[in-house]
Write an enzyme that holds these catalytic residues in place. Structure first.
Site, mmCIF file in Angstrom:
data_model
loop_
_atom_site.group_PDB
_atom_site.id
_atom_site.type_symbol
_atom_site.label_atom_id
_atom_site.label_comp_id
_atom_site.label_asym_id
_atom_site.label_seq_id
_atom_site.Cartn_x
_atom_site.Cartn_y
_atom_site.Cartn_z
ATOM 1 N N ASP A 151 0.863 -1.178 0.000
ATOM 2 C CA ASP A 151 0.000 0.000 0.000
ATOM 3 C C ASP A 151 0.906 1.236 0.000
ATOM 4 O O ASP A 151 2.104 1.140 0.284
ATOM 5 C CB ASP A 151 -0.884 -0.024 1.243
ATOM 6 N N ASP A 158 -2.109 -0.618 5.885
ATOM 7 C CA ASP A 158 -2.457 -0.132 7.221
ATOM 8 C C ASP A 158 -3.875 0.391 7.316
ATOM 9 O O ASP A 158 -4.343 0.706 8.401
ATOM 10 C CB ASP A 158 -1.484 0.970 7.656
ATOM 11 N N ASP A 209 -7.362 -1.676 3.057
ATOM 12 C CA ASP A 209 -6.379 -2.735 2.803
ATOM 13 C C ASP A 209 -6.789 -4.067 3.421
ATOM 14 O O ASP A 209 -6.252 -5.112 3.053
ATOM 15 C CB ASP A 209 -5.010 -2.342 3.377
#
Length: 623
Positions: free
Chosen positions: A312, A507, A511
């Site tokens: 990410d 995080d 996600d």
């Protein structure tokens, strides 16, 4: 945590206690001259373990799985059937000890997760008849009016009922900079209030809100996730065949069933049942020392075999907070003076960008005076007096409106950056360029992961394509995927499996489904959301991505040590089985020989406690 897991842990503990007490109590009674009573005690110790083992075997076979538990069941059953109760008791203790070790590792990880999951919002503050009261989320209905305080996560979907609000939506969309919302705009659950308190008019129940939808997506991803086989079970079928053939041949050729029992007892796969869990539990402990919480032995095994990494952006590849990347001054003031005046005035603002500017000034050792005559226009900028001079800081349009002076010309900035302009005494004197900067040492981190065998590294973010491209420039990633929704991230994870096991690191709430779908999901636990921590297999307990490097290396070396123990232990067991087949070992002697083999392989497995990662990074080494 879940009650079935707790009950299973307690059952395995109870079986271990029964096996241990039964073995030693029987030995004591036998040495006291009461062999018949010793036999009864050993039966009482072995039968509960054997029943539990048979239940597990039945469950495994129903799933189409063949494990080493069958060998242990055969050896205990044969020993009891042919009057070798002491050998059966020894095997029962060894088997229950191994299963307890695996259960202990997973139970410890579950307990350490409880603090992270405590951050999940379970109630909200509701306006009711001129008062405020805290109510559970399931009692909130559409058209309720909620108070969202600064720092609170928005618990349900709704519309903004006050003039404006400043929201951090990075956990949902990947957009790193706070967003200013106007009255009537829709606000998604899971966003965080980055400004003053505001009122939210509820439009959906908690069960129908954005956050709940993502949780359901997580559950679906977990249900479809391919199970990870235990390292021990991958060798089970071959070893089972060899054992049964050798035991049957010994009985057939000699007519002595005791030789078959001795073969089965020596063949009890304790090097696999004991040494593998010991090495992996030691690896879990060692990884935790470096701030890497791995939720059990299976994720540790899988971590050692990862071939593709998907990252990410916001809060993972980047810090997730605005930072000053450059300061440009007009020439009348130095860069330090531009920062000084901007930070001094921004002390009066709660805006995240203002607080970042103040933090940067403090980091440089600046002593900031208290601003006077402060007037803030929410989301636009601040005007006031610093050291007797009129100062305006904020967006270029706001500064130009307040001073009547044209803004300074500035260099072209990269996508995703924000410019904060500064005017002193009615004249534009400079600006600060803010951005969610790439984490320091990211290039070295990726190089280290590639050296450990991770051949593909990709970025997956909900942020804009231009921002993603700017952040990853020069990193040499195999792919950059931007503007992704949570379900699109899941599809990316699934499509990458053709290249080998996939690890996803993130995080945010958005996600969590991808973390659950990946072979290994890694969550940034220090500042990440509880949803991502719950869905992940691994949680980085400190906000340093380089800990991932230490975790991968520890997993690989712990798995190597486990494999060494397996090869040596099984090799010695095979030699013992051959000796038993030729009548050189009785069942009890075979059990004692197996104990010696166990000690050797366990001592070797404990070397995992001394693993020191070579590529752990400076911050990891200092843990």
């Amino acid at each position: 945590m879940k009650k079935p897991a707790q009950l299973q842990d307690r059952l395995k503990t109870a079986l271990l206690v029964i096996a241990a007490l039964g073995l030693f109590a029987g030995l004591g009674v036998m040495f006291a001259g009461k062999p018949d009573l010793a036999t009864l005690i050993w039966w009482g110790a072995v039968v509960p373990v054997l029943i539990g083992l048979v239940v597990e075997i039945a469950q495994s076979l129903a799933k189409g799985e063949v494990g080493l538990d069958i060998v242990a069941a055969l050896s205990m059953s044969a020993a009891l059937l042919f009057g070798e109760e002491l050998a059966a008791a020894v095997v029962a203790l060894m088997y229950s000890g191994g299963t307890y070790l695996e259960s202990f590792a997973e139970g410890r990880a579950r307990r350490e997760m409880s603090d992270l999951l405590a951050r999940v919002p379970r109630s909200a503050t509701r306006h009711r008849e001129g008062a405020l009261d805290d109510v559970p989320l399931d009692e909130i209905v559409p058209d309720d009016l909620l108070l969202i305080r600064q720092g609170d996560a928005v618990p349900v979907d709704g519309t903004l009922a006050t003039e404006w609000a400043m929201l951090d939506q990075s956990a949902l969309t990947g957009e790193s900079m706070p967003v200013r919302m106007q009255r009537g705009q829709e606000i998604m659950s899971g966003a965080t209030n980055a400004g003053d308190a505001f009122d939210l008019r509820v439009t959906r129940r908690a069960a129908d809100s954005t956050y709940a939808g993502i949780v359901r997506l997580v559950e679906a991803a977990q249900a479809s996730k391919a199970p990870m086989a235990r390292l021990a079970d991958r060798y089970s079928l071959l070893f089972l065949i060899v054992t049964v053939v050798l035991a049957t041949a010994a009985w057939w050729l000699t007519g002595d069933p005791i030789r078959a029992v001795a073969v089965l007892v020596v063949a009890t796969p304790c090097p696999l049942i004991l040494a593998v869990p010991v090495a992996l539990v030691a690896g879990l402990s060692r990884a935790a020392h470096f701030g890497v919480l791995i939720k059990g032995a299976k994720p540790l095994e899988a971590l050692a075999r990862i071939k593709t990494l998907i990252l990410d952006k916001t809060g993972t590849l980047t810090d997730g907070r605005p930072q000053i990347v450059s300061i440009e001054a007009s020439g009348e003031l130095s860069e330090d003076e531009v920062l000084y005046f901007a930070a001094a005035l921004d002390q009066a603002s709660k805006h995240p960008i203002a607080q970042a500017i103040v933090a940067a000034a403090h980091a440089r050792g600046a002593e900031l005076p208290i601003p006077q005559n402060v007037l803030e226009t929410p989301g636009e900028g601040v005007a006031g007096t610093v050291d007797g001079r009129a100062v305006v800081v904020g967006g270029a349009a706001f500064v130009a409106t307040q001073t009547g002076a044209p803004a300074l010309e500035r260099t072209i900035i990269e996508a995703g950056s924000v410019v904060v302009s500064l005017a002193v005494d009615g004249k534009a004197v400079g600006h600060l360029v803010m951005a969610d900067a790439l984490r320091a040492g990211t290039g070295d981190l990726l190089a280290g992961l590639r050296a450990l065998g991770i051949g593909r590294v990709l970025l997956a973010t909900g942020d804009r394509q231009a921002v993603a491209a700017a952040v990853t420039k020069g990193l040499g990633l195999e792919g950059v995927r931007a503007e992704l929704t949570p379900d699109q991230k899941v599809l990316l994870v699934l499509s990458e499996r053709k290249n080998g096991p996939v690890m996803m690191v993130g995080d945010g709430v958005n996600d969590a489904p991808a973390l659950a779908a990946a072979d290994i999901g890694v969550a940034m636990g220090a500042r990440g959301t509880a949803a991502s921590a719950e869905a992940a297999d691994i949680v980085l307990l400190v906000d340093h991505l380089d800990r991932l490097l230490a975790g991968v290396e520890i997993a690989q070396r712990a798995r190597q040590i486990a494999l060494q123990s397996v090869v040596v232990g099984i090799g010695l067991s095979v030699l013992g089985m051959i000796a038993a087949a030729f009548g050189y070992l009785t069942p009890v002697e075979g059990a004692l020989l197996q104990e010696l083999i166990d000690v050797a392989v366990i001592l070797n497995a404990l070397r995992a406690l001394r693993i020191v990662p070579n590529r752990s990074g400076q911050s990891a080494q200092g843990q």
